[in-house]
Design an enzyme around this catalytic site. Structure first.
Site, PDB file in Angstrom:
ATOM      1  CG  ASN B 395      -1.452  -6.164 -11.725  1.00 54.53           C
ATOM      2  OD1 ASN B 395      -0.372  -6.310 -11.187  1.00 54.53           O
ATOM      3  ND2 ASN B 395      -1.596  -5.482 -12.846  1.00 54.53           N
ATOM      4  CG  ASP B 396      -2.599  -3.114  -8.047  1.00 52.26           C
ATOM      5  OD1 ASP B 396      -1.604  -3.103  -8.790  1.00 52.26           O
ATOM      6  OD2 ASP B 396      -3.579  -2.372  -8.187  1.00 52.26           O
ATOM      7  CB  VAL B 397      -3.894  -8.600  -4.211  1.00 54.90           C
ATOM      8  CG1 VAL B 397      -4.962  -7.561  -3.972  1.00 54.90           C
ATOM      9  CG2 VAL B 397      -4.299  -9.567  -5.293  1.00 54.90           C
ATOM     10  CB  ALA B 436      -1.880   0.582  -7.572  1.00 53.64           C
TER      11      ALA B 436
END
Lengths: 93, 472
Positions: B395-397, B436
């Site tokens: 997700n965040d990456v 995050a």
């Protein structure tokens, strides 16, 4: 130079050595390197060895034996798990 | 040359093996031999110590070594590749505990057991007394911190609960522990009181470890474990001072220093500062937690139709893949695509998964060929020429906000540019945010298709459809 001063020299120089030893590490190796360094911190095994040299199980010896067992797990397991991780990274690449 | 001179020279050999081994371990080509060199350095250190001890009663020594080696071997032999980070955390806790126990054993053996009331520092020597307290303190912090880190990695303890007045509590535990320990070795003659104070020191240090790690989120655990590893090296060095054992001082200090540098390197790779990690979680910002508007979703069958005609596919694995144990399924999809002549590669973000290198280990377990794995810097520019990017449980990456939105909590974090691929499939359980805690605008893009479901099940279905599809 007294023995304490020698030890302090050794400590400071070893710290410099450790700081300079590791620079740029590819992310792939972060976990194995941490694991290998962790196994090395099991060096306390040699401290434990010097404390369990009598048969009589006093509190001191029992504490020492626990230390020895935990340090040995740290050392044997640590180097073994590091090798296991690295072996999966496709041989010599 | 006397026997002491000989063992002192051999100790130099052991140190050389450690240093060269650690250096080689940090290079891809030589890493495995580096590990072997370090292991032989350790074996040599044990042999040297046995020579130095001379002829003694070997019952406990042999028993301890055999039991420890057996348990260590068994833990690793039974471990799955996905669990390796947890195991590193556990071993690290053991190492810290061992240093603390060595110091405690010394204290009991020299101060308590002779049974005569005296100030401990007079019996041990001032240096030994001070470093013994430090060893107990640092070793105990390492133990409780590492256990907690393992539980967090496993997900047994989730979330990052805030501890009220954490800094003050931490300071109180550390300073209080030091005060108890200092009083025990310098201040009292009564043996019972001294022993009680040392037990208090252990308790305060264990508490400090918990306070340190509890509020830190699971995704930052790699950094925390690396830091704890550095601490367990320092604990060993302190033990070395207490026992006046130079080999112990050197090896412990080298690990302490190298561990600190590695911690710093890992922070840089994750675009975090060590201070931020230790404060815990991402700081509150005006980030968009908002609802998702236009999201397109599809099932495995329609997704496989797109894949059937693709030329170039990149698979982006994240923690969700490891959590769902979907690595074999991902390999099956890759194989099915390769059989159809599709160019398939895996893109590995430096911090995908729970530890740097975690994805490499997980995919290697499924025997995904190493040649198919590419690090972010090697593959990022190729997304523009890619037909389909399949994001599995990441997700965040892959959140473009890191690049586009300076106010985002993850602004500046290097990400995989999957959004420049022609089509993006995101396999995910739901639209829930990643670590995050922010919205991912990638999911709303016109060329993004969400494949909701369990990663393993979805990939299995994709592989099934691809294998059944008519050859092109």
């Amino acid at each position: 130079m007294g023995p304490l001063l020698v030890s302090i020299y050794v400590f400071v120089l070893a710290a410099f050595l450790g700081f300079e030893l590791i620079n740029k590490v590819p992310p792939t190796l972060h976990t194995p390197l941490m694991s290998g360094a962790n196994a090395m911190s099991g060096i306390t095994i040699i401290g434990a060895l010097t404390l369990v040299t009598v048969a009589d199980p006093s509190v001191s010896v029992i504490l020492g034996v626990f230390a020895l067992i935990l340090a040995t797990i740290n050392v044997v397991g640590g180097f073994f798990v590091t090798d296991k991780m690295l072996s999966t990274f496709g041989g010599n690449r | 040359m006397s026997a002491t001179d000989l063992t002192a020279l051999l100790a130099l050999g052991s140190i050389a093996l450690f240093v060269v081994g650690l250096k080689r371990l940090s290079r891809v080509r030589t890493s495995r031999s580096g590990n072997a060199l370090m292991a032989s350095g350790m074996l040599l250190a044990v042999v040297i110590t046995l020579i130095e001890i001379g002829v003694v009663d070997y019952r406990w020594i042999l028993g301890g070594l055999v039991v420890g080696a057996g348990i260590g071997y068994a833990i690793v032999a039974r471990a799955k590749a996905t669990a390796m980070p947890e195991i590193v955390a556990r071993f690290n806790g053991f190492g810290g505990a061992a240093s603390a126990l060595v110091a405690l054993s010394l204290f009991w053996g020299v101060v308590i057991e002779p049974g005569r009331d005296a100030v401990a520092a007079d019996l041990l020597g001032a240096t030994s007394a001070v470093t013994l307290v430090l060893s107990v303190l640092i070793g105990s912090v390492t133990l409780s911190g590492s256990i907690l880190a393992e539980l967090k990695l496993r997900g047994t303890i989730s979330g990052d609960p805030r501890i009220p007045a954490r800094t003050a509590l931490m300071l109180l535990a550390v300073v209080g522990g030091l005060a108890l320990g200092g009083f025990a070795v310098f201040g009292v003659e009564d043996l019972g009181l001294a022993a009680g104070l040392v037990v208090g020191l252990v308790a305060a240090a264990l508490l400090a470890g918990v306070v340190l790690v509890l509020p830190i989120g699971g995704a930052d655990m790699p950094v925390v474990i690396s830091l704890l590893n550095s601490l367990s090296g320092l604990a060993a060095a302190a033990t070395g001072f207490a026992l006046s054992n130079e080999l112990l001082i050197i090896a412990g200090t080298v690990v302490g220093a190298a561990g600190l540098i590695l911690t710093q390197i890992m922070c840089v790779a994750m675009n975090r500062s060590l201070i931020n990690v230790l404060i815990g979680g991402f700081t509150e910002t005006s980030a968009d937690h908002g609802e998702y508007g236009h999201v397109v979703s599809a099932d495995a069958e329609s997704a496989s139709m797109v894949l059937e005609v693709a030329q170039r596919v990149i698979i982006v694995p994240g923690y969700g893949l490891a959590a769902a144990r979907a690595q074999n399924a991902a390999h099956d999809v890759a194989r099915a695509l390769i059989d159809r002549g599709v160019d398939v590669r895996f893109a590995i973000h430096p911090v995908a998964g729970r530890m740097p290198g975690h994805m490499n280990v997980v995919l290697a377990e499924a025997e995904v060929p190493y040649e198919l794995l590419f690090e972010m810097s090697e593959i990022n520019q190729d997304f523009g020429q890619t037909d389909v990017a399949i994001v599995v449980g990441a997700n965040d990456v892959v959140n473009p906000a890191a690049r586009n939105d300076p106010s985002s909590p993850i602004a500046g974090m290097p990400i995989l540019d999957v959004d420049s691929a022609r089509r993006v499939f995101v396999i995910k359980r739901s639209l829930s945010p990643g670590y995050a805690g922010i919205k991912n605008e990638l999911f709303e893009r016109d060329h993004t298709v969400m494949l909701f479901g369990d990663a393993k099940q979805m990939l299995d279905e994709l592989a099934g459809h691809l294998q059944a599809a008519p050859p092109r």
